[in-house]
Write an enzyme that holds these catalytic residues in place. Structure first.
Site, mmCIF file in Angstrom:
data_model
loop_
_atom_site.group_PDB
_atom_site.id
_atom_site.type_symbol
_atom_site.label_atom_id
_atom_site.label_comp_id
_atom_site.label_asym_id
_atom_site.label_seq_id
_atom_site.Cartn_x
_atom_site.Cartn_y
_atom_site.Cartn_z
ATOM 1 C CG ASP A 67 42.503 134.736 98.978
ATOM 2 O OD1 ASP A 67 41.671 135.170 98.145
ATOM 3 O OD2 ASP A 67 43.194 134.227 98.251
ATOM 4 C CG ASP A 136 53.739 130.208 94.703
ATOM 5 O OD1 ASP A 136 52.606 129.970 94.422
ATOM 6 O OD2 ASP A 136 54.369 130.954 95.483
ATOM 7 C CD GLU A 143 52.279 132.657 98.515
ATOM 8 O OE1 GLU A 143 52.332 131.944 97.765
ATOM 9 O OE2 GLU A 143 52.318 134.100 98.245
HETATM 10 C C1 GLP Z 1 46.071 135.048 93.985
HETATM 11 C C2 GLP Z 1 44.854 134.479 94.535
HETATM 12 C C3 GLP Z 1 44.457 132.964 94.326
HETATM 13 C C4 GLP Z 1 44.545 132.985 93.043
HETATM 14 C C5 GLP Z 1 46.058 133.237 92.354
HETATM 15 C C6 GLP Z 1 46.120 132.968 90.823
HETATM 16 O O1 GLP Z 1 47.295 134.615 94.765
HETATM 17 N N1 GLP Z 1 44.799 134.483 96.139
HETATM 18 O O2 GLP Z 1 43.270 132.603 94.857
HETATM 19 O O3 GLP Z 1 44.369 131.504 92.523
HETATM 20 O O4 GLP Z 1 46.017 134.436 92.604
HETATM 21 O O5 GLP Z 1 45.476 134.166 90.101
HETATM 22 P P1 GLP Z 1 45.249 134.298 88.511
HETATM 23 O O6 GLP Z 1 44.035 133.504 88.490
HETATM 24 O O7 GLP Z 1 45.328 135.522 88.477
HETATM 25 O O8 GLP Z 1 46.502 133.757 87.810
#
Ligand code: GLP
Length: 267
Positions: A67, A136, A143
């Site tokens: 993404d 979430d 989402e």
């Molecule tokens: C973002 C990314 C996800 C990732 C999530 C959790 O939303 N788009 O790909 O898994 O964050 O991030 P973190 O690893 O910082 O908790």
């Protein structure tokens, strides 16, 4: 789903690096699916160390990231491209010409999304996809309520996700409201998936996607439909699982099988 509970975040990072490096050792031109966020940072650090020690080489790998935010100017310090270039691509010697992120500054975003899908297909598909998970239950930026068959598209971020990601920006106002994300269907097309989760803040989402029903309200639960998923957890992220001892028993058997010393009478 193979659920592996490891002692801490370092062990998770090392195991994830083992899986990615193992695939690339077998096929130097492996097509990797990559993730951003705090969770994979330890894995990327370990991959860089292995390159520095001459134990790994990623120069022939094609990569596709999950993404990218919409609305950040190119080169923005919090864009996922910048994140990938500074934490992995440059220090681990990837060929930037074959490292792809969703082109979120394209004029026509829906055309750009279809082109991203086509370029994954043209590369032969993703062989091993790394994932984190949101608090979430989201994967990439799919989402809750995302279609489990979704493809790459523009998605609005929830307030929860914007709050979670505000730590990387000066304030929550600066966190973009939109992103381009691979869809859940796109992710499920990968030949193999490795999801990482560390820390107590992920325990509820981890329990919901592994042990709860498949539901668009918990996007990661769609991984239950995929035949080759490994979930690497630290103790804190595994904290809510109810079948923990069974996963550990299965894992112990799996390890013996892989070492070739399986004796059914000893189980
Ligand atoms: C973002 C990314 C996800 C990732 C999530 C959790 O939303 N788009 O790909 O898994 O964050 O991030 P973190 O690893 O910082 O908790």
């Amino acid at each position: 789903m193979r659920v592996v509970i490891l002692k801490d975040e370092t062990a998770v990072s090392h195991r994830a690096a083992d899986l990615l490096c193992g695939a690339v050792a077998k096929n130097p031109a492996t097509v990797l699916g990559l993730a951003t966020g705090g969770t994979p940072l330890g894995t990327y650090k370990e991959m860089v160390s292995r390159v520095e020690r001459g134990e790994a080489n990623f120069s022939e790998c094609t990569t596709f990231n999950l993404d990218e935010y919409v609305g950040l100017e190119p080169g923005h310090s919090q864009s996922y491209r910048t994140f990938m270039e500074s934490n992995l691509f440059a220090p681990a010697g990837f060929n930037l010409d074959i490292c792809h992120l969703p082109p979120s500054s394209a004029k026509n975003l829906s055309v750009a999304c279809s082109e991203y899908e086509s370029s994954i297909e043209a590369a032969g598909g993703i062989e091993i996809q790394l994932l984190g998970i949101g608090t979430d239950g989201h994967i990439a930026f799919n989402e809750p309520s995302s279609s489990l068959a979704s493809r790459t598209r523009v998605k609005a971020l929830t307030e929860q996700t914007r709050k979670d990601n505000a730590r990387f920006f000066d304030s929550i106002e600066q966190v973009p409201k939109l992103a381009i994300t691979m869809g859940i269907g796109t992710i499920l097309d990968a030949s193999e998936i490795v999801l990482l989760a560390t820390g107590a803040s992920k325990a509820s989402a981890v329990c919901a996607f592994i042990e709860g029903p498949i539901s668009a309200q918990v996007p990661a639960s769609a991984l239950q439909l995929h035949p080759r998923v490994t979930v690497l957890l630290d103790e804190a992220a595994a904290g809510w699982l109810t079948r923990r001892s069974y996963y550990q028993q299965v894992e112990a058997i799996q390890e013996k099988l892989e070492q070739g010393d399986f004796d059914p009478n000893l189980i």
